[in-house]
Design an enzyme around this catalytic site. Structure first.
Site, PDB file in Angstrom:
ATOM      1  N   LYS A  63       7.923   2.749  -8.837  1.00 44.93           N
ATOM      2  CA  LYS A  63       8.637   1.497  -8.536  1.00 44.93           C
ATOM      3  C   LYS A  63       9.019   0.791  -9.827  1.00 44.93           C
ATOM      4  O   LYS A  63      10.097   0.227  -9.939  1.00 44.93           O
ATOM      5  CB  LYS A  63       7.788   0.544  -7.685  1.00 44.93           C
ATOM      6  CG  LYS A  63       7.031   1.158  -6.537  1.00 44.93           C
ATOM      7  CD  LYS A  63       7.873   1.564  -5.394  1.00 44.93           C
ATOM      8  CE  LYS A  63       7.040   2.191  -4.283  1.00 44.93           C
ATOM      9  NZ  LYS A  63       6.152   3.299  -4.666  1.00 44.93           N
ATOM     10  N   GLU A  76      -1.447  -2.397 -13.932  1.00 46.77           N
ATOM     11  CA  GLU A  76      -2.297  -1.420 -13.246  1.00 46.77           C
ATOM     12  C   GLU A  76      -3.751  -1.755 -13.555  1.00 46.77           C
ATOM     13  O   GLU A  76      -4.142  -1.802 -14.711  1.00 46.77           O
ATOM     14  CB  GLU A  76      -1.955   0.005 -13.707  1.00 46.77           C
ATOM     15  CG  GLU A  76      -2.920   1.071 -13.248  1.00 46.77           C
ATOM     16  CD  GLU A  76      -3.117   1.111 -11.721  1.00 46.77           C
ATOM     17  OE1 GLU A  76      -2.137   1.034 -10.959  1.00 46.77           O
ATOM     18  OE2 GLU A  76      -4.296   1.203 -11.301  1.00 46.77           O
ATOM     19  N   ASP A  99      -7.061  -7.241 -13.491  1.00 46.41           N
ATOM     20  CA  ASP A  99      -7.366  -7.419 -12.078  1.00 46.41           C
ATOM     21  C   ASP A  99      -6.405  -8.479 -11.517  1.00 46.41           C
ATOM     22  O   ASP A  99      -6.058  -9.429 -12.220  1.00 46.41           O
ATOM     23  CB  ASP A  99      -8.822  -7.915 -11.957  1.00 46.41           C
ATOM     24  CG  ASP A  99      -9.277  -7.938 -10.518  1.00 46.41           C
ATOM     25  OD1 ASP A  99      -9.704  -6.876 -10.031  1.00 46.41           O
ATOM     26  OD2 ASP A  99      -9.173  -9.014  -9.873  1.00 46.41           O
ATOM     27  N   CYS A 120       2.276   3.221   1.532  1.00 49.34           N
ATOM     28  CA  CYS A 120       2.747   4.536   1.975  1.00 49.34           C
ATOM     29  C   CYS A 120       1.918   4.966   3.181  1.00 49.34           C
ATOM     30  O   CYS A 120       1.497   6.106   3.286  1.00 49.34           O
ATOM     31  CB  CYS A 120       2.709   5.547   0.839  1.00 49.34           C
ATOM     32  SG  CYS A 120       1.060   5.954   0.280  1.00 49.34           S
TER      33      CYS A 120
HETATM   34  N1  SAM Z   1       3.601   1.515  -7.384  1.00 49.18           N
HETATM   35  C1  SAM Z   1       3.154   2.820  -7.802  1.00 49.18           C
HETATM   36  C2  SAM Z   1       4.353   3.734  -7.975  1.00 49.18           C
HETATM   37  O1  SAM Z   1       5.398   3.475  -7.389  1.00 49.18           O
HETATM   38  O2  SAM Z   1       4.262   4.700  -8.750  1.00 49.18           O
HETATM   39  C3  SAM Z   1       2.129   3.407  -6.859  1.00 49.18           C
HETATM   40  C4  SAM Z   1       0.962   2.485  -6.645  1.00 49.18           C
HETATM   41  S1  SAM Z   1      -0.327   3.092  -5.643  1.00 49.18           S
HETATM   42  C5  SAM Z   1       0.345   3.035  -4.065  1.00 49.18           C
HETATM   43  C6  SAM Z   1      -1.445   1.744  -5.643  1.00 49.18           C
HETATM   44  C7  SAM Z   1      -2.006   1.363  -7.000  1.00 49.18           C
HETATM   45  O3  SAM Z   1      -2.905   0.255  -6.803  1.00 49.18           O
HETATM   46  C8  SAM Z   1      -2.807   2.451  -7.676  1.00 49.18           C
HETATM   47  O4  SAM Z   1      -2.299   2.686  -8.956  1.00 49.18           O
HETATM   48  C9  SAM Z   1      -4.236   1.877  -7.756  1.00 49.18           C
HETATM   49  O5  SAM Z   1      -4.908   2.228  -8.937  1.00 49.18           O
HETATM   50  C10 SAM Z   1      -3.991   0.390  -7.682  1.00 49.18           C
HETATM   51  N2  SAM Z   1      -5.175  -0.359  -7.157  1.00 49.18           N
HETATM   52  C11 SAM Z   1      -6.308   0.134  -6.601  1.00 49.18           C
HETATM   53  N3  SAM Z   1      -7.147  -0.864  -6.290  1.00 49.18           N
HETATM   54  C12 SAM Z   1      -6.547  -2.007  -6.647  1.00 49.18           C
HETATM   55  C13 SAM Z   1      -6.929  -3.380  -6.608  1.00 49.18           C
HETATM   56  N4  SAM Z   1      -8.102  -3.763  -6.093  1.00 49.18           N
HETATM   57  N5  SAM Z   1      -6.058  -4.282  -7.090  1.00 49.18           N
HETATM   58  C14 SAM Z   1      -4.862  -3.918  -7.596  1.00 49.18           C
HETATM   59  N6  SAM Z   1      -4.456  -2.641  -7.660  1.00 49.18           N
HETATM   60  C15 SAM Z   1      -5.279  -1.694  -7.202  1.00 49.18           C
END
Ligand code: SAM
Length: 399
Positions: A124, A149, A176, A244
């Site tokens: 994205k 991230e 965070d 997703c």
């Molecule tokens: N937007 C990315 C892309 O298009 O390539 C894919 C993102 S993936 C669906 C969700 C992301 O949220 C992961 O990279 C994960 O590490 C991160 N994530 C996991 N736990 C989270 C949290 N508590 N707060 C924020 N992000 C988190």
């Protein structure tokens, strides 16, 4: 095995017949799609490059992406490493269309401060950059993007993909969501961590790891993330929330909760299902924040989208600034002597093999493939030190 509870949820949402069709399609081959980097190549040049295997345009990202008729080895394509395109699941490219809708609603495409909160590996993020930045150098549109991230292990790949896009204008952070307090953004993209039903076709493990309990944990985490970040969205600002996954607990129910508990109006939401739309499945909603907080920047004078003060955040500094410079479209022409490589030498460079450039000047040489920067060597005359970063190297050149 498809989990039975998943089948039940799908049938309740879609009706039995439609759910059956979607679920049956999970056993067919996944689609492959690529999105062009407009800062490095035109869409038509990329189609020409892929030749006969270039297929239909992705309907909701027509101007920037197309399907491939077969999967190729992207690892063994130097143009992929030069950042000329991104291999991205087609349905998730809908985020670009939603960003365009925001531009339309606001009557402008500049002076936006944008946050991509859950950004790794950068699908994205790179698409947002394509729409936010100008192909003219120097970002005359004055937009800025923070790509965040939270997972330390995933932030380097995000930074690498941002560097490959080469257009500048983005800051990568490793914070965070709760650490964004005090920041303000006009647009936020929350591509939330989810139960991953959209991975069911590609990945057997995603089916094994799915459970009702995990769906409920994901929904709670999504609410927590959104609550943490909400104050940083200006009043009248736009939120793109996406997952997703297909179940309503992480999709429609979260959107309803955002609207009723946080204070927003839903402009549109859309599901993409495998078997109905060509892709692995995606959910995206566009909302506008209502009530309290900082006003929307459209009514504020003199705002510059690129002026930022990210004091509470952990800004990620690339370990490989020189390698990133090679990938930048803003690298001044003539700064380094340049050597164009053929495909074979480009791959050997990317695998960190030793190359020799006896006829070239000594010192740093910028290596290009089809005119796009790949990286540097330091030419010592009789041999050259390969400066391609170890973690980015191709591990094997075997097909
Ligand atoms: N937007 C990315 C892309 O298009 O390539 C894919 C993102 S993936 C669906 C969700 C992301 O949220 C992961 O990279 C994960 O590490 C991160 N994530 C996991 N736990 C989270 C949290 N508590 N707060 C924020 N992000 C988190």
């Amino acid at each position: 095995m498809i989990p039975q509870d998943f089948v039940k949820i799908m049938s309740a949402s879609l009706g039995e017949e439609r759910a059956e069709r979607v679920i049956a399609s999970l056993d067919s081959a996944p689609e492959v799609s690529v999105r062009v980097n407009p800062f490095k190549m035109s869409l038509s040049a990329l189609r020409e490059y892929f030749g006969d295997i270039a297929g239909d345009p992705v309907p909701w990202a027509e101007g920037e992406a197309f399907y491939l008729k077969e999967r190729v080895s992207f690892t063994l394509d130097p143009l992929f490493h030069a950042g000329a395109y991104y291999v991205q699941e087609a349905s998730s490219m809908y985020v670009g269309a939603l960003l365009e809708k925001i531009f339309e609603r606001m009557g402008r495409r500049d002076s936006f401060r944008v946050l991509d909160l859950c950004a790794a590996p950068g699908g994205k993020t790179t698409q947002l950059l394509s729409h936010l930045m100008s192909v003219e150098k120097g970002n005359p549109r004055n937009n800025s993007l923070v790509a965040n991230e939270v997972m330390a292990s995933r932030v380097a790949v995000l930074a690498e993909n941002v560097a490959k896009w080469g257009c500048g204008g983005a800051t990568v952070t490793n914070s965070d969501p709760s650490h964004f307090k005090g920041e303000s953004f006009d647009i936020m993209v929350v591509d939330a961590p989810c139960s991953g039903e959209g991975m069911f076709r590609k990945d057997e493990k995603a089916r094994e790891n799915w459970s009702l309990n995990n769906v409920s944990l994901c929904a709670s985490r999504q609410k927590r993330i959104l609550t943490d970040i909400w104050d940083s969205l200006v009043d009248g600002g736009h939120l793109i929330y996406s997952t997703c996954t297909f179940n309503r607990y992480e999709d429609e129910d979260i959107v309803e909760w955002i609207c009723s508990s946080l204070g927003a109006k839903c402009i549109e939401m859309r599901h993409f299902y495998p078997g109905e739309d060509r892709g692995e499945g995606f959910f995206a909603a566009l909302m506008v924040k209502q009530g309290g907080g900082e006003e929307c920047i459209s009514s504020r004078k003199g705002h510059k989208g690129s002026s930022r003060n990210l004091s509470g955040l952990k800004v990620f500094e690339s370990q490989f600034p020189m390698a990133d410079e090679a990938l930048s479209v803003n690298l001044p022409e003539g700064k380094y002597p340049t050597v164009e490589l053929d495909r074979d030498s480009a791959l050997r460079f990317l695998a960190r093999e030793t190359l020799s450039f006896k006829e070239q000047p000594t010192g740093y040489l910028l290596l290009t493939y089809k005119g796009l920067g790949l990286g540097f060597v330091k030419n010592l005359g009789n041999r050259a030190n390969n400066l391609h970063p170890m973690p980015r190297r191709i591990l094997s050149l075997k097909r």
